[in-house]
Design an enzyme around this catalytic site. Structure first.
Site, PDB file in Angstrom:
ATOM      1  N   GLU A  16       0.853  -1.377  -0.097  1.00 55.42           N
ATOM      2  CA  GLU A  16       0.096   0.140   0.051  1.00 55.42           C
ATOM      3  C   GLU A  16       0.341   0.834   0.065  1.00 55.42           C
ATOM      4  OE1 GLU A  16      -3.769  -1.792   2.295  1.00 55.42           O
ATOM      5  OE2 GLU A  16      -2.074  -0.362   3.781  1.00 55.42           O
ATOM      6  N   CYS A  60       3.150   8.535   1.106  1.00 51.71           N
ATOM      7  CA  CYS A  60       3.942   7.138   1.838  1.00 51.71           C
ATOM      8  C   CYS A  60       4.183   6.315   0.976  1.00 51.71           C
ATOM      9  CB  CYS A  60       3.534   7.397   2.828  1.00 51.71           C
ATOM     10  SG  CYS A  60       3.909   6.076   4.992  1.00 51.71           S
ATOM     11  N   CYS A 106       7.447  -7.100   6.772  1.00 47.88           N
ATOM     12  CA  CYS A 106       8.548  -6.264   7.668  1.00 47.88           C
ATOM     13  C   CYS A 106       9.237  -7.883   9.410  1.00 47.88           C
ATOM     14  CB  CYS A 106       7.683  -5.171   8.832  1.00 47.88           C
ATOM     15  SG  CYS A 106       9.650  -4.521   9.453  1.00 47.88           S
ATOM     16  N   CYS A 111       2.485  -2.166  15.662  1.00 51.78           N
ATOM     17  CA  CYS A 111       2.211  -1.442  14.000  1.00 51.78           C
ATOM     18  C   CYS A 111       1.871  -3.650  13.455  1.00 51.78           C
ATOM     19  CB  CYS A 111       3.596  -1.859  13.611  1.00 51.78           C
ATOM     20  SG  CYS A 111       3.923  -1.303  11.538  1.00 51.78           S
ATOM     21  N   CYS A 160      -0.624   6.359  10.328  1.00 51.07           N
ATOM     22  CA  CYS A 160       0.607   5.586  10.152  1.00 51.07           C
ATOM     23  C   CYS A 160       0.383   4.063  10.891  1.00 51.07           C
ATOM     24  CB  CYS A 160       1.504   6.066  11.640  1.00 51.07           C
ATOM     25  SG  CYS A 160       2.402   7.792  10.490  1.00 51.07           S
TER      26      CYS A 160
HETATM   27  N1  SAH Z   1       9.687   0.755   9.218  1.00 51.44           N
HETATM   28  C1  SAH Z   1      10.117   2.266   9.462  1.00 51.44           C
HETATM   29  C2  SAH Z   1       9.035   2.599   8.714  1.00 51.44           C
HETATM   30  C3  SAH Z   1       7.846   2.376   8.738  1.00 51.44           C
HETATM   31  S1  SAH Z   1       6.665   2.367  10.063  1.00 51.44           S
HETATM   32  C4  SAH Z   1      10.525   2.217  10.706  1.00 51.44           C
HETATM   33  O1  SAH Z   1       9.330   1.495  11.373  1.00 51.44           O
HETATM   34  O2  SAH Z   1      10.882   3.618  10.731  1.00 51.44           O
HETATM   35  C5  SAH Z   1       6.481   4.512   9.822  1.00 51.44           C
HETATM   36  C6  SAH Z   1       6.410   5.091  11.162  1.00 51.44           C
HETATM   37  O3  SAH Z   1       5.214   5.082  11.306  1.00 51.44           O
HETATM   38  C7  SAH Z   1       7.547   4.603  12.534  1.00 51.44           C
HETATM   39  O4  SAH Z   1       7.966   5.929  12.347  1.00 51.44           O
HETATM   40  C8  SAH Z   1       6.801   3.394  13.029  1.00 51.44           C
HETATM   41  O5  SAH Z   1       6.968   3.376  14.425  1.00 51.44           O
HETATM   42  C9  SAH Z   1       5.021   3.629  13.133  1.00 51.44           C
HETATM   43  N2  SAH Z   1       3.814   3.507  13.764  1.00 51.44           N
HETATM   44  C10 SAH Z   1       4.033   1.764  13.454  1.00 51.44           C
HETATM   45  N3  SAH Z   1       2.501   1.568  13.843  1.00 51.44           N
HETATM   46  C11 SAH Z   1       2.161   2.947  14.626  1.00 51.44           C
HETATM   47  C12 SAH Z   1       0.836   2.790  15.247  1.00 51.44           C
HETATM   48  N4  SAH Z   1       0.455   1.953  15.320  1.00 51.44           N
HETATM   49  N5  SAH Z   1       0.181   4.696  15.147  1.00 51.44           N
HETATM   50  C13 SAH Z   1       1.471   5.135  15.156  1.00 51.44           C
HETATM   51  N6  SAH Z   1       2.805   4.902  14.548  1.00 51.44           N
HETATM   52  C14 SAH Z   1       2.770   3.900  14.119  1.00 51.44           C
HETATM   53 FE1  SF4 Z   2       8.323  -2.813  10.670  1.00 53.74          FE
HETATM   54 FE2  SF4 Z   2       6.192  -1.387  11.957  1.00 53.74          FE
HETATM   55 FE3  SF4 Z   2       7.987  -1.936  12.989  1.00 53.74          FE
HETATM   56 FE4  SF4 Z   2       8.085  -0.467  11.195  1.00 53.74          FE
HETATM   57  S1  SF4 Z   2       7.314   0.326  12.640  1.00 53.74           S
HETATM   58  S2  SF4 Z   2       9.914  -1.682  11.615  1.00 53.74           S
HETATM   59  S3  SF4 Z   2       7.035  -1.365   9.897  1.00 53.74           S
HETATM   60  S4  SF4 Z   2       7.013  -3.271  11.759  1.00 53.74           S
END
Ligand code: SAH
Ligand code: SF4
Length: 347
Positions: A94, A107, A114, A121, A337
């Site tokens: 996505e 994005c 992952c 996440c 996010c």
């Molecule tokens: N894997 C990379 C990039 C993708 S995640 C990383 O972790 O940085 C992008 C952002 O979304 C990250 O900062 C992650 O911590 C945040 N994120 C993941 N799950 C989330 C949630 N449930 N609520 C808010 N932010 C979240």
């Molecule tokens: Fe992977 Fe989600 Fe953690 Fe980013 S926030 S490293 S996408 S599991």
């Protein structure tokens, strides 16, 4: 004359010369092709009017201009659009378009699944499946044009979709370079952000390969090692290691790192956590993005109350740290996010 297994969308103009020559076309066509794809954003060979018919035919027959297709597009009440991207092997990822005044941020995803598996996440909940190819990554940017509103123009790209970008280092850096290429989309290097959960070797390599020019966001989420382990379960690097790596990073003058901090109720949201975070970040130039957790079906964790978020933010601000509250965008369509999954949401 045709192209076999070529990653054409993520090739730079020099590489395109070789690709074209190998397929029997003159090298000077490379700049024209690059211009159509990356400056004009046109992927339909029939519209590439200055290319000769045999080259247009070869492009069409080999399907090199369509490594991905657009599936369903969901539009949020706030104008955010979540676009399903169909990969050739039947998998999906996505990508999200987020309008904000004059800005349009996209994005993008870097992996299917992952391996880091952060507790809150959605993207990592079913583990790692595979890296996206460079063409599949840049294909998201090129194909999303279908979902632009009239007059919209892309200004920012963030590698914050599904996946850990630095686990797919070579393809991510390749795409970063193409997005910033002056002969193409020509995005400013500070507007293409790579976000990482904290891969030390990748951060170091980025510093060397791009001289620190890539905008870097670090998903920290904690100010002490125990909390960090609880939230970012699949990552070996300690907070101390990450801060040390950032101190060594060749950050250009007047630039700052972005620190992402998902606020989770009763886990990392106390005044004490805020004060520890201030101390931890003291040695490095940062701005902090606070993201109150976006709740979803695959995690029991919850966001703090608005008052708690405000109190946390105030402590950082009172110590002179720039804080941005990440607006929740598109959460009515699971596009916020951490809500991206890459397979159809059962609703
Ligand atoms: N894997 C990379 C990039 C993708 S995640 C990383 O972790 O940085 C992008 C952002 O979304 C990250 O900062 C992650 O911590 C945040 N994120 C993941 N799950 C989330 C949630 N449930 N609520 C808010 N932010 C979240
Ligand atoms: Fe992977 Fe989600 Fe953690 Fe980013 S926030 S490293 S996408 S599991």
């Amino acid at each position: 004359m045709t192209f076999h297994d070529v990653q054409l969308l993520s090739a730079d103009a020099d590489e395109l010369k070789t690709v074209l020559a190998d397929a029997g076309f003159p090298a000077f066509r490379a700049a024209q092709l690059f211009n159509w794809v990356h400056a004009k954003g046109i992927l339909n060979a029939d519209r590439m009017t200055n290319l000769p018919e045999p080259l247009r035919q070869a492009l069409k027959e080999s399907r090199v201009l369509e490594p991905v297709r657009v599936g369903e597009i969901l539009t949020s009440t706030d104008g955010t659009r979540k676009i399903e991207i169909l990969l050739r092997d039947g998998r999906t990822v996505e990508t999200v378009l987020i309008p904000d005044g004059e800005k349009l941020t996209q994005c993008i995803s870097s992996q299917v699944g992952c391996s880091v598996g952060c507790e809150f996440c959605r993207s990592g909940k079913f583990g790692y499946v595979r890296n996206l190819t460079a063409d599949e990554i840049i294909g998201q940017v090129l194909m999303a044009r279908d979902a632009y509103y009239p007059g919209e123009q892309l200004t920012n790209v963030v590698f914050m979709g599904i996946g850990e970008p630095l686990h797919n280092y070579d393809n991510v850096v390749r795409v970063w370079r193409i997005l910033c290429d002056a002969a193409g989309l020509n995005l400013s290097s500070r507007k293409v952000t790579i976000s990482t959960a904290g891969i030390i070797s990748g951060i170091e390599k980025l510093g060397r390969d791009l001289n620190g020019k890539a905008a870097l966001a670090i998903s920290l989420h904690a100010a002490d090692e125990a909390t960090r382990q609880r939230l970012v379960t699949g990552m070996k690097a300690s907070l101390a290691d990450i801060i040390a790596a950032l101190r060594r990073y060749p950050l250009p003058k007047r630039r700052r790192f972005t620190i992402e901090y998902v606020l989770v109720k009763d886990v990392n949201d106390s005044d004490d956590d805020a004060r520890k975070l201030v101390r931890l970040l003291n040695p490095i130039p940062v701005k902090v993005n606070l993201l109150p957790l976006n709740p979803h079906d695959l995690s029991a964790m919850a966001p703090p109350s608005d008052e708690r978020v405000e109190a946390f933010q105030q402590i950082l601000v009172s110590k002179g740290i720039s804080v941005f509250m990440r607006k929740r965008r598109g959460d009515d369509i699971n596009a916020a996010c951490g809500q991206l999954l890459g397979q159809k949401d059962e609703k």
